[in-house]
Write a protein that holds these residues in place. Sequence first.
Motif, PDB file in Angstrom:
ATOM      1  N   LEU A  18       8.972   4.813   1.693  1.00 23.31           N
ATOM      2  CA  LEU A  18       8.284   4.739   0.748  1.00 23.31           C
ATOM      3  C   LEU A  18       9.279   6.892  -0.512  1.00 23.31           C
ATOM      4  CD1 LEU A  18       5.417   5.580   3.395  1.00 23.31           C
ATOM      5  CD2 LEU A  18       5.309   4.287   1.728  1.00 23.31           C
ATOM      6  N   ALA A  19       8.353   6.229  -1.222  1.00 24.66           N
ATOM      7  CA  ALA A  19       9.189   7.539  -2.291  1.00 24.66           C
ATOM      8  C   ALA A  19       8.269   8.769  -2.315  1.00 24.66           C
ATOM      9  CB  ALA A  19       9.289   7.059  -3.614  1.00 24.66           C
ATOM     10  N   ILE A  30       1.452   7.290  -6.513  1.00 21.52           N
ATOM     11  CA  ILE A  30       0.327   8.009  -6.926  1.00 21.52           C
ATOM     12  C   ILE A  30       1.015   9.188  -6.229  1.00 21.52           C
ATOM     13  CG2 ILE A  30      -1.922   8.426  -5.994  1.00 21.52           C
ATOM     14  CD1 ILE A  30      -2.635   5.923  -5.451  1.00 21.52           C
ATOM     15  N   ALA A  31       1.413   9.620  -5.473  1.00 24.13           N
ATOM     16  CA  ALA A  31       2.156  10.627  -5.063  1.00 24.13           C
ATOM     17  C   ALA A  31       3.084  11.142  -6.333  1.00 24.13           C
ATOM     18  CB  ALA A  31       2.922  10.941  -3.452  1.00 24.13           C
ATOM     19  N   ASN A  32       3.360  10.632  -7.027  1.00 22.93           N
ATOM     20  CA  ASN A  32       5.209  10.832  -7.817  1.00 22.93           C
ATOM     21  C   ASN A  32       5.023  10.688  -9.145  1.00 22.93           C
ATOM     22  OD1 ASN A  32       7.517  11.313  -6.333  1.00 22.93           O
ATOM     23  ND2 ASN A  32       6.493   9.848  -5.479  1.00 22.93           N
ATOM     24  N   ALA A  33       2.735  11.207  -9.257  1.00 27.88           N
ATOM     25  CA  ALA A  33       2.522  11.191 -10.675  1.00 27.88           C
ATOM     26  C   ALA A  33       3.130  11.924 -11.701  1.00 27.88           C
ATOM     27  CB  ALA A  33       1.697  11.238 -10.829  1.00 27.88           C
ATOM     28  N   PHE A  42      -4.032  -0.036  -6.327  1.00 25.86           N
ATOM     29  CA  PHE A  42      -4.281   0.430  -5.063  1.00 25.86           C
ATOM     30  C   PHE A  42      -5.890   0.204  -4.088  1.00 25.86           C
ATOM     31  CE2 PHE A  42      -5.488   2.688  -1.411  1.00 25.86           C
ATOM     32  CZ  PHE A  42      -4.136   3.205  -0.575  1.00 25.86           C
ATOM     33  N   ARG A  94       7.424   1.705  -8.918  1.00 24.21           N
ATOM     34  CA  ARG A  94       7.664   0.053  -8.546  1.00 24.21           C
ATOM     35  C   ARG A  94       6.528  -0.717  -7.743  1.00 24.21           C
ATOM     36  NH1 ARG A  94      10.710   1.452  -3.198  1.00 24.21           N
ATOM     37  NH2 ARG A  94       8.783   3.249  -3.317  1.00 24.21           N
ATOM     38  N   LEU A 146      -2.001   7.203 -13.379  1.00 22.30           N
ATOM     39  CA  LEU A 146      -2.581   6.947 -12.538  1.00 22.30           C
ATOM     40  C   LEU A 146      -3.690   5.967 -12.446  1.00 22.30           C
ATOM     41  CD1 LEU A 146      -2.372   8.311 -10.256  1.00 22.30           C
ATOM     42  CD2 LEU A 146      -3.310  10.738 -11.595  1.00 22.30           C
ATOM     43  N   GLN A 173      -4.902   3.577  -9.323  1.00 20.90           N
ATOM     44  CA  GLN A 173      -5.742   3.412  -8.383  1.00 20.90           C
ATOM     45  C   GLN A 173      -6.269   1.889  -8.579  1.00 20.90           C
ATOM     46  OE1 GLN A 173      -7.776   6.284 -10.847  1.00 20.90           O
ATOM     47  NE2 GLN A 173      -7.723   7.251  -9.379  1.00 20.90           N
ATOM     48  N   MET A 232       0.605  -1.148   0.070  1.00 21.44           N
ATOM     49  CA  MET A 232       0.229   0.112  -0.372  1.00 21.44           C
ATOM     50  C   MET A 232       0.570   1.076  -0.125  1.00 21.44           C
ATOM     51  SD  MET A 232      -3.411   0.200   2.395  1.00 21.44           S
ATOM     52  CE  MET A 232      -2.650   1.144   4.037  1.00 21.44           C
ATOM     53  N   GLY A 233       2.128   1.206   0.752  1.00 23.21           N
ATOM     54  CA  GLY A 233       2.806   2.650   1.136  1.00 23.21           C
ATOM     55  C   GLY A 233       3.591   2.724  -0.533  1.00 23.21           C
ATOM     56  N   VAL A 234       4.702   1.380  -0.691  1.00 26.65           N
ATOM     57  CA  VAL A 234       4.430   1.208  -2.785  1.00 26.65           C
ATOM     58  C   VAL A 234       3.964   2.049  -3.254  1.00 26.65           C
ATOM     59  CG1 VAL A 234       5.241   0.200  -4.200  1.00 26.65           C
ATOM     60  CG2 VAL A 234       6.406  -0.321  -2.051  1.00 26.65           C
ATOM     61  N   ALA A 271       1.256   4.134  -2.591  1.00 28.86           N
ATOM     62  CA  ALA A 271       1.047   5.374  -2.804  1.00 28.86           C
ATOM     63  C   ALA A 271       2.050   6.673  -3.370  1.00 28.86           C
ATOM     64  CB  ALA A 271       0.581   5.546  -0.885  1.00 28.86           C
ATOM     65  N   SER A 272       3.070   6.237  -2.914  1.00 27.19           N
ATOM     66  CA  SER A 272       4.394   6.130  -3.198  1.00 27.19           C
ATOM     67  C   SER A 272       4.013   7.059  -5.008  1.00 27.19           C
ATOM     68  CB  SER A 272       5.857   5.621  -3.305  1.00 27.19           C
ATOM     69  OG  SER A 272       5.766   5.377  -1.780  1.00 27.19           O
TER      70      SER A 272
END
Lengths: 116, 136
Positions: free
Chosen positions: B62-63, A27-30, A88, A38, A81, A85, A20-22, A24-25
């Motif tokens: 995390l990144a 999604i954050a770096n889209a 996730f 990754r 994205l 989604q 889930m963290g990977v 989310a990373s």
Amino acid sequence: MNERLFGIHGAALTLRSERMGVIASNIANAATPGYKARDIDFNAALDARISAARGAASDPRTGMVWRTPTMPSLDGNTVELSREQVAFAENAVAYSATLSFVQGRVNTVTRALKGE
Amino acid sequence: MPDRAPMTMFSLTTRAMSAQMVRMNAATSNLANAGSVSSTEAGAYRPIRAVFAVELDRASGLAGVTSSGLVRSEAAATKRYDPSHPLADADGNVFEAAVDETAEMVEIMDSARQYQNLVQALQTAKQLMLETLRSQ
């Protein structure tokens, strides 16, 4: 002890949380130029965790894979994205399922301890 | 600052949301300055753009993302002949900011979608964490 109590589900829950963290990373770096998305290959990573719990030597990062984009973008970013989604959501459902297995196991043991 | 603390889902999303906020503010500033004129080419408004960089946290794997700065666009200002304009120079020219309204609108929409995505991901993650905590 953990493995005998929860079977495969203890390691699976940890792994689902990490995945889930990977995601989310990703999604954050889209919108980060050059970021490579990754993911965790769940089967490979779980096998490695279980064999590690049984004493075999293994790399804790086994199962980490780069995502292959359907269509590469000009800035080198490989996050898509829609795919993130879906991944996730799938991972969240699997987490819930694993959690309910763990909960069921805890309930069983609790009932046995109380002697109801 | 919690810079030293390992990154969690919450701090990851917070940082990414701030970065998207910077990006959206930059695009909005560009839109606000669309059509502004100047009497010199150097004085004309030049569009700004946020640049993102990865912020890898080795402890948690995390990144995160951080906005590493704002870059001014190299696009040249548009020269327009308008001698009646109060800002016109000796030759009767004014320089108009080179803002592409459509591109800025698309930038804002893209940023808003990614922001929304982050909020949703955080919501799901939070719900799962709470479920895990509540299980006895």
